[in-house]
Design an enzyme around this catalytic site. Structure first.
Site: not given
Length: 241
Positions: A23, A25
């Site tokens: 991922d 953020d």
């Protein structure tokens, strides 16, 4: 003088490809301040009070329309579209005001950990993010990360997390198998997406959802710093998770 002996991992034709998907953020980059500021401006543009910061942090990882549907459940489709457009404009503006890299710095040890994994011949790396392609490209360029990843999946081309579409596409693009694949993320949506795709789910605690929430969402393992990453990946592979 006796030359130094360099040991290296032996990779045979039978060694399976391993896919590790990150991922962005809350996992690779700390974009909390930028996201909160852009959210405040987006709601102000619609003459609405912004949600509490805890609510905004709780939806990070979802695609933007799904995030706004949860933050503003009483709004209709056109209002959600306006909020999305206002958020995108605010995000770009604030990023320009504060400086690209400074506005969303890498977490400590992130780049070094990614580089070490990328150097391993059996390892393939990817990204699965709720960002748009434009935002992901900017983040990768700002931190000189683009050359490390073989597959990049964004919200432009897929349903929102936790739907497994991003990870299934990553498998198709790399030729890896789900049995040898790991999703690394900081939210329950990452953990649920990993489970839905048959990946191992590896949670990080420095992002936006706390450890109990991550474990409740199905995390197979949890790490507290990038110095723990490679040992955690080895343990997951050994356990056949």
């Amino acid at each position: 003088m006796t030359p130094d002996i360099v040991t290296a991992e032996i990779v045979t034709p039978d060694t399976p490809l391993r896919l590790v998907v990150f991922d962005m953020d809350g996992t690779l980059i700390d974009s909390q301040a930028l996201i909160l500021a852009a959210m405040d401006r987006a709601f102000a543009a619609e003459h609405r009070a912004p949600p509490p910061p805890s609510d905004t942090l709780g939806i990070i990882g979802l695609s933007l329309p799904e995030a706004f549907r949860r933050l503003a459940p009483s709004e209709d489709g056109p209002a959600i579209d306006r909020l999305c457009a206002a958020y995108r404009a605010a995000f770009v503006a604030i990023r320009a005001e504060t400086g690209g890299e400074a506005s969303s710095p890498l977490y400590p040890g992130a780049r070094e950990a990614v580089a070490r994994l990328a150097a391993r011949p059996e390892m393939l790396l990817g990204v699965a993010t709720g960002k748009a392609r434009r935002g992901l490209n900017h983040a990768l360029a700002a931190h000189d990360l683009g050359g490390f990843f073989q597959t990049l999946q964004t919200a432009d081309d897929h349903p929102s997390k936790p739907h497994p579409s991003m990870l299934l596409r990553a498998l198709a693009e790399t030729g890896a198998e789900a049995a040898h694949a790991v999703m690394i993320g900081d939210t329950e949506y990452d953990m649920e997406m990993a489970r839905n795709a048959g990946f191992a789910a590896l949670a990080v605690t420095w992002g936006y959802h706390d450890e109990p929430r991550l474990r409740a969402a199905g995390a197979h393992a949890v790490i507290h710093g990038y110095h723990e990453l490679e040992a955690a990946l080895a343990a997951l592979e050994e356990e056949g998770v």
